[in-house]
Scaffold this motif. Structure first.
Motif, PDB file in Angstrom:
ATOM      1  N   ASP A 136       2.996  -3.583  -2.917  1.00  0.00           N
ATOM      2  CA  ASP A 136       2.242  -4.532  -1.701  1.00  0.00           C
ATOM      3  C   ASP A 136       0.857  -3.939  -1.426  1.00  0.00           C
ATOM      4  OD1 ASP A 136       1.828  -6.251   0.178  1.00  0.00           O
ATOM      5  OD2 ASP A 136       3.824  -6.148   1.262  1.00  0.00           O
ATOM      6  N   ASP A 137      -0.166  -4.505  -2.190  1.00  0.00           N
ATOM      7  CA  ASP A 137      -1.504  -3.915  -1.717  1.00  0.00           C
ATOM      8  C   ASP A 137      -2.344  -4.881  -0.918  1.00  0.00           C
ATOM      9  OD1 ASP A 137      -1.757  -5.624  -3.723  1.00  0.00           O
ATOM     10  OD2 ASP A 137      -2.828  -4.071  -5.134  1.00  0.00           O
ATOM     11  N   ARG A 138      -1.587  -5.815  -0.465  1.00  0.00           N
ATOM     12  CA  ARG A 138      -2.291  -6.823   0.456  1.00  0.00           C
ATOM     13  C   ARG A 138      -2.850  -6.069   1.760  1.00  0.00           C
ATOM     14  NH1 ARG A 138       2.567 -10.756   1.459  1.00  0.00           N
ATOM     15  NH2 ARG A 138       3.511  -8.742   2.143  1.00  0.00           N
ATOM     16  N   GLY A 139      -3.451  -6.618   2.503  1.00  0.00           N
ATOM     17  CA  GLY A 139      -4.431  -6.255   3.486  1.00  0.00           C
ATOM     18  C   GLY A 139      -3.487  -6.032   4.855  1.00  0.00           C
ATOM     19  N   ASP A 140      -2.157  -6.513   4.746  1.00  0.00           N
ATOM     20  CA  ASP A 140      -1.538  -5.983   6.107  1.00  0.00           C
ATOM     21  C   ASP A 140      -1.383  -4.581   6.369  1.00  0.00           C
ATOM     22  OD1 ASP A 140      -1.096  -8.895   6.462  1.00  0.00           O
ATOM     23  OD2 ASP A 140       0.202  -9.160   4.950  1.00  0.00           O
ATOM     24  N   ARG A 141      -0.662  -4.435   7.722  1.00  0.00           N
ATOM     25  CA  ARG A 141      -0.368  -3.166   8.011  1.00  0.00           C
ATOM     26  C   ARG A 141       1.081  -2.951   7.410  1.00  0.00           C
ATOM     27  NH1 ARG A 141       0.534  -3.760  14.097  1.00  0.00           N
ATOM     28  NH2 ARG A 141       1.569  -1.663  13.734  1.00  0.00           N
ATOM     29  N   MET A 142       1.142  -1.557   7.432  1.00  0.00           N
ATOM     30  CA  MET A 142       2.335  -0.965   6.838  1.00  0.00           C
ATOM     31  C   MET A 142       3.760  -1.518   7.194  1.00  0.00           C
ATOM     32  SD  MET A 142       3.906   2.622   7.045  1.00  0.00           S
ATOM     33  CE  MET A 142       4.402   2.357   8.833  1.00  0.00           C
ATOM     34  N   ASN A 143       3.679  -1.765   8.661  1.00  0.00           N
ATOM     35  CA  ASN A 143       4.929  -2.294   9.412  1.00  0.00           C
ATOM     36  C   ASN A 143       5.112  -3.550   8.961  1.00  0.00           C
ATOM     37  OD1 ASN A 143       5.862  -0.165  11.157  1.00  0.00           O
ATOM     38  ND2 ASN A 143       3.932  -0.571  12.390  1.00  0.00           N
ATOM     39  N   ALA A 144       4.083  -4.599   8.559  1.00  0.00           N
ATOM     40  CA  ALA A 144       4.378  -5.831   8.196  1.00  0.00           C
ATOM     41  C   ALA A 144       4.870  -6.157   6.734  1.00  0.00           C
ATOM     42  CB  ALA A 144       3.056  -6.494   8.192  1.00  0.00           C
ATOM     43  N   LYS A 145       4.494  -5.097   5.974  1.00  0.00           N
ATOM     44  CA  LYS A 145       4.819  -5.063   4.446  1.00  0.00           C
ATOM     45  C   LYS A 145       6.192  -4.409   4.497  1.00  0.00           C
ATOM     46  CE  LYS A 145       0.344  -3.471   2.847  1.00  0.00           C
ATOM     47  NZ  LYS A 145      -0.423  -2.435   1.938  1.00  0.00           N
ATOM     48  N   ILE A 146       6.566  -3.618   5.488  1.00  0.00           N
ATOM     49  CA  ILE A 146       7.831  -3.107   5.503  1.00  0.00           C
ATOM     50  C   ILE A 146       9.012  -4.559   6.044  1.00  0.00           C
ATOM     51  CG2 ILE A 146       9.650  -1.689   6.679  1.00  0.00           C
ATOM     52  CD1 ILE A 146       7.434   0.484   6.613  1.00  0.00           C
ATOM     53  N   ARG A 147       8.509  -5.313   6.873  1.00  0.00           N
ATOM     54  CA  ARG A 147       9.395  -6.166   7.326  1.00  0.00           C
ATOM     55  C   ARG A 147       9.348  -7.114   6.312  1.00  0.00           C
ATOM     56  NH1 ARG A 147       8.686 -11.153  10.100  1.00  0.00           N
ATOM     57  NH2 ARG A 147      10.380 -11.449  11.480  1.00  0.00           N
ATOM     58  N   ASP A 148       8.409  -7.446   5.663  1.00  0.00           N
ATOM     59  CA  ASP A 148       8.377  -8.353   4.680  1.00  0.00           C
ATOM     60  C   ASP A 148       9.253  -8.162   3.473  1.00  0.00           C
ATOM     61  OD1 ASP A 148       7.140 -11.046   3.499  1.00  0.00           O
ATOM     62  OD2 ASP A 148       6.543  -9.445   1.728  1.00  0.00           O
ATOM     63  N   ALA A 149       9.482  -6.826   3.145  1.00  0.00           N
ATOM     64  CA  ALA A 149      10.283  -6.293   2.210  1.00  0.00           C
ATOM     65  C   ALA A 149      11.833  -6.629   2.621  1.00  0.00           C
ATOM     66  CB  ALA A 149      10.076  -4.967   1.478  1.00  0.00           C
ATOM     67  N   GLN A 150      11.965  -6.326   3.903  1.00  0.00           N
ATOM     68  CA  GLN A 150      13.362  -6.407   4.447  1.00  0.00           C
ATOM     69  C   GLN A 150      13.828  -7.804   4.450  1.00  0.00           C
ATOM     70  OE1 GLN A 150      15.311  -3.824   5.029  1.00  0.00           O
ATOM     71  NE2 GLN A 150      13.895  -2.203   5.121  1.00  0.00           N
ATOM     72  N   MET A 151      12.749  -8.764   4.653  1.00  0.00           N
ATOM     73  CA  MET A 151      13.188 -10.134   4.877  1.00  0.00           C
ATOM     74  C   MET A 151      13.600 -10.655   3.279  1.00  0.00           C
ATOM     75  SD  MET A 151      12.785 -11.037   8.031  1.00  0.00           S
ATOM     76  CE  MET A 151      12.307 -12.985   8.102  1.00  0.00           C
ATOM     77  N   ARG A 152      12.769 -10.127   2.373  1.00  0.00           N
ATOM     78  CA  ARG A 152      13.036 -10.280   1.053  1.00  0.00           C
ATOM     79  C   ARG A 152      14.276  -9.673   0.568  1.00  0.00           C
ATOM     80  NH1 ARG A 152       7.875  -9.139  -2.199  1.00  0.00           N
ATOM     81  NH2 ARG A 152       9.241  -9.873  -3.801  1.00  0.00           N
ATOM     82  N   LYS A 153      14.945  -8.837   1.262  1.00  0.00           N
ATOM     83  CA  LYS A 153      16.099  -8.303   0.854  1.00  0.00           C
ATOM     84  C   LYS A 153      15.988  -7.273  -0.216  1.00  0.00           C
ATOM     85  CE  LYS A 153      18.804 -11.973   2.875  1.00  0.00           C
ATOM     86  NZ  LYS A 153      19.452 -11.520   4.149  1.00  0.00           N
ATOM     87  N   ILE A 154      14.789  -6.421  -0.318  1.00  0.00           N
ATOM     88  CA  ILE A 154      14.489  -5.686  -1.402  1.00  0.00           C
ATOM     89  C   ILE A 154      15.285  -4.499  -1.316  1.00  0.00           C
ATOM     90  CG2 ILE A 154      12.751  -4.351  -2.586  1.00  0.00           C
ATOM     91  CD1 ILE A 154      11.158  -7.221  -2.086  1.00  0.00           C
ATOM     92  N   PRO A 155      16.079  -3.897  -2.163  1.00  0.00           N
ATOM     93  CA  PRO A 155      16.893  -2.637  -1.965  1.00  0.00           C
ATOM     94  C   PRO A 155      15.883  -1.411  -1.581  1.00  0.00           C
ATOM     95  CG  PRO A 155      17.480  -3.639  -4.079  1.00  0.00           C
ATOM     96  CD  PRO A 155      16.146  -4.458  -3.669  1.00  0.00           C
ATOM     97  N   TYR A 156      14.730  -1.399  -2.094  1.00  0.00           N
ATOM     98  CA  TYR A 156      14.140   0.065  -1.649  1.00  0.00           C
ATOM     99  C   TYR A 156      12.697  -0.147  -1.452  1.00  0.00           C
ATOM    100  CZ  TYR A 156      18.121   2.984  -3.374  1.00  0.00           C
ATOM    101  OH  TYR A 156      19.235   3.503  -3.565  1.00  0.00           O
ATOM    102  N   VAL A 157      12.291   0.407  -0.212  1.00  0.00           N
ATOM    103  CA  VAL A 157      10.863   0.437   0.021  1.00  0.00           C
ATOM    104  C   VAL A 157      10.403   1.857  -0.315  1.00  0.00           C
ATOM    105  CG1 VAL A 157       9.126   0.096   1.866  1.00  0.00           C
ATOM    106  CG2 VAL A 157      11.039  -1.471   1.666  1.00  0.00           C
ATOM    107  N   LEU A 158       9.388   1.977  -0.894  1.00  0.00           N
ATOM    108  CA  LEU A 158       8.729   3.397  -1.150  1.00  0.00           C
ATOM    109  C   LEU A 158       7.419   3.406  -0.500  1.00  0.00           C
ATOM    110  CD1 LEU A 158       9.616   3.416  -4.756  1.00  0.00           C
ATOM    111  CD2 LEU A 158      11.140   4.318  -2.754  1.00  0.00           C
ATOM    112  N   VAL A 159       7.150   4.188   0.749  1.00  0.00           N
ATOM    113  CA  VAL A 159       6.201   4.215   1.522  1.00  0.00           C
ATOM    114  C   VAL A 159       5.256   5.317   0.919  1.00  0.00           C
ATOM    115  CG1 VAL A 159       5.005   4.503   3.873  1.00  0.00           C
ATOM    116  CG2 VAL A 159       7.037   3.072   3.530  1.00  0.00           C
ATOM    117  N   VAL A 160       4.067   5.188   0.749  1.00  0.00           N
ATOM    118  CA  VAL A 160       3.196   6.253   0.197  1.00  0.00           C
ATOM    119  C   VAL A 160       2.054   6.220   1.108  1.00  0.00           C
ATOM    120  CG1 VAL A 160       4.047   6.164  -2.307  1.00  0.00           C
ATOM    121  CG2 VAL A 160       2.139   4.798  -1.601  1.00  0.00           C
ATOM    122  N   GLY A 161       1.678   7.475   1.495  1.00  0.00           N
ATOM    123  CA  GLY A 161       0.500   7.871   2.357  1.00  0.00           C
ATOM    124  C   GLY A 161      -0.347   9.274   1.753  1.00  0.00           C
ATOM    125  N   ASP A 162      -0.938   9.981   2.726  1.00  0.00           N
ATOM    126  CA  ASP A 162      -1.694  10.961   2.203  1.00  0.00           C
ATOM    127  C   ASP A 162      -0.569  12.258   2.140  1.00  0.00           C
ATOM    128  OD1 ASP A 162      -4.158   9.989   2.503  1.00  0.00           O
ATOM    129  OD2 ASP A 162      -4.179  10.399   4.665  1.00  0.00           O
TER     130      ASP A 162
END
Length: 594
Positions: A527-553
């Motif tokens: 999910d490389d859209r311009g949204d904030r991380m929180n929004a992307k996590i929320r979106d993945a949750q709404m889509r009922k996706i089993p795993y979210v892998l957050v990557v930062g520095d």
RNA sequence: GCCUUCGUAGCUCAGCAGGCAGAGCGACGCUCUCGUAAAGCGUAGGUCGCCGGUUCGAAUCCGGCCGAAGGCUCCA
């Protein structure tokens, strides 16, 4: 002369079910009382208690409206306050005939009663022909609501006039009533039509036609996983897969008997160059062609021919529902050609065991087996051959018992050519549906004159077992959507993981992580859209996706990703290799939970 | 197929005693570069299911058709 019947009942001492049935049935009387007040010309049908409530059928001079429903409900509530007693009385046929002389439905019921079992129930000014089962007075009705108006055929036959049915729900207390309404609301949330749309699994287009499901990419992934899985299971069990055309000539279905018994449910005939074709409603005849194309030895039996095949059935328009009741469907079908009854028994047992394994893997628990029998009196609907039916029914009963499955039996539920075992479940909305059937068929082998060569060198007639396991993909996926509420286990999830880069500078690393997962054939998105991380996590949750892998520095530095499980649990940072291993294992074991 | 109800933007819905078609979410663009469930601003998007009628004028009233929901019947 009316003879009173002492029927005072100590409600508290009754089992809850019996108490509720009395309350619900009594409420139906009160509804009818109100209706007669609203429309004195109302002709009364019947008013029994049902699951969660009651109904009463009426023939009325005009259609009921929502306003009528409100008025009736108000009028019923008044009755409750008055605490009017219910009185049962035995009456003579003459008295009854006189009282209901203007009530054709009551007269019809009356004509079927014995002289000594004619009873009526009176409360306030209302008297109904009734066998009894009430509360003592209208103050004991409990909490109820009138919910809907529907058409219903008199005595359940579409040949009879259609009446207006008023439905009500009724429980002992207001709290239970509200709890029930909460459950209905909850069921609405689980509805596969809603979730299927939200998660973009499938769609129905007016232009494509009613009952013609269009599987979208996400739904097609689920479909493909189920297909691969069931075909593998079948291969392991000695099935051979074939692929046959979706059309058949008229003659083929005439010979099988479908033409006579099933034509109402077929798509219209296609005619060209003097030949008539239909889109197949079933593929038994096709598989029979394959069997019959060469002479088989008893040594080759049982011969198991399987196909995930599209079926076309012209369901009545009023009956279509999302993906669970459609007109074109992919059926997980197979025909097992058996040498004798003993072989049929062991094959049916094998099918039942396969079902148990498959449903356990899918986490399905709420289903039941039913032995569906024919009706010897209905030679119109069923092939007329009583010994055949008896043999088949006894056989299926025996196998169910041997395998140790609980089941019940029902008359008049068989296929036209033979008895069957049905696996039934309930939809989120509480409606019963048949998932699959296993049928024993002595009829089609006879119709097609099938033969094999026995040990004795002579010709013998095989017996066919028709069976499904995962039903149609449409109905199974509808069931699974509701069962999982859209939270598919990893192996079935269309997208198994989403990589969420915290900022743009992490996009490259996110793509690298996704690449490693993809190399293990995991279905992953970045999910490389311009949204904030929180929004992307929320979106993945709404889509009922089993795993979210957050990557930062920090993760990029460590070759890791922060793992978040569907539902919110945060596992913290894990090395990518470990994540791949974890997901692969969860997928390959078809685990129901992480 | 039958009975009842419903059909307005991708979704959820408002507007309907007839008078310029709206909101939230989503989509798209720009700004922001962010640490575990919704950043800010802007833009686009609708023959009001379809056809016909009434009317100066119809999303709104009437009729027919199509589709959907609940129920009946049928069924995997």
């Amino acid at each position: 002369m009316a003879v009173p019947i002492e029927d005072h009942v100590d409600l508290e001492s009754l089992p809850k079910e019996e108490r509720l049935a009395r309350m619900r049935h009594s409420a139906a009387h009160v509804l009818a009382e109100a209706m007669v007040e609203l429309m004195p010309e109302a002709e009364l049908g019947i008013g029994p208690p049902i699951e969660n409530g009651f109904y009463y059928d009426f023939r009325l001079p005009r259609a009921l409206t929502e306003e009528d429903l409100k008025w009736l409900q108000k009028r019923m509530r008044k009755s409750l306050g008055r605490k009017v007693p219910f009185h049962m009385e035995a009456i003579t046929r003459e008295e009854a005939a006189e009282r209901w002389k203007d009530q054709p439905f009551k007269l019809e019921l009356l004509s079927e009663l014995d002289d000594d079992s004619i009873t009526q129930c009176t409360h306030a000014k209302f008297t109904d022909l009734c066998r009894g089962g009430h509360v003592n007075h209208t103050g004991e009705l409990g909490a109820f609501k009138l919910t809907s108006i529907a058409g219903a055929y008199w005595r359940g036959s579409e040949k009879n006039p259609q009446l207006q049915r008023v439905y009500g729900i009724l429980f002992e207390t207001e709290e239970e009533l509200q709890e029930y309404e909460r459950q209905v609301e909850e069921a609405r949330r689980r509805d596969h039509r809603r979730i299927g749309k939200d998660l973009k699994l499938f769609d129905l287009y007016e232009e494509v036609g009613p009952g013609h499901v269009v599987w979208l990419p996400a739904g097609t992934t689920i479909r493909r996983e189920l297909m691969r899985w069931i075909e593998d299971l079948e291969i392991e069990r000695g099935y051979q897969h074939v692929h046959t055309p979706v059309v058949g000539k008229r003659q083929l279905y005439e010979r099988s008997g479908h033409w006579d018994h099933y034509q109402d449910a077929m798509y219209p005939i296609m005619e060209r160059d003097g030949e008539e074709y239909v889109l197949r409603p079933m593929n038994c005849p096709h598989h029979i062609m394959i069997f019959d194309s060469e002479l088989h030895s008893y040594r080759e039996l049982p011969l198991r021919i399987a196909e995930l095949a599209d079926m076309h059935r012209w369901e009545k328009s009023g009956q279509l529902t999302g993906m669970s009741r459609v007109r074109i469907m992919t059926l997980n079908d197979a025909h097992i050609f058996c040498a004798d009854e003993q072989q049929v028994e062991s094959e049916v047992a094998g099918v039942l065991r396969l079902m148990e394994e498959v449903y356990a893997t899918l986490g399905l628990k709420d289903y039941s087996y039913r032995l569906s029998k024919g009706d010897p009196n209905d030679t119109e609907k069923y092939v007329d051959n009583p010994p055949m039916w008896e043999k088949g029914e006894a056989l299926l009963r025996r196998v169910l018992q041997d395998v140790g499955l609980e089941f019940d039996e029902a008359d008049g539920e068989a296929a036209f050519y033979g008895p069957k075992i049905d696996v039934n479940f309930k939809t989120a909305a509480g409606k019963p549906e048949t998932l699959v059937t296993v049928q024993v068929d002595f009829h089609l082998p006879e119709q097609f004159g099938l033969e094999y060569v026995g040990e004795d060198g002579g010709r013998h007639q095989p017996i066919i077992v028709h069976r499904g396991v995962i039903s149609t993909l449409e109905r199974m996926v509808a069931l699974l959507i509701e069962e999982y509420e859209g939270n598919f286990p990893l192996w079935l999830s269309p997208t198994q993981a989403v990589v969420v880069p915290i900022a743009d500078r992490h996009n490259d690393y996110a793509a690298e992580v996704a690449g490693k997962l993809r190399a293990a054939r995991l279905r992953v998105e970045v999910d490389d859209r311009g949204d904030r991380m929180n929004a992307k996590i929320r979106d993945a949750q709404m889509r009922k996706i089993p795993y979210v892998l957050v990557v930062g520095d920090r993760e990029a530095e460590a070759g890791a990703a922060a793992v978040r499980i569907r539902g919110g649990q945060d596992l913290g940072a894990m090395p990518i290799d470990d994540i791949v291993e974890k997901l692969r294992s969860e997928r390959d074991t078809k685990a129901l939970t992480p």
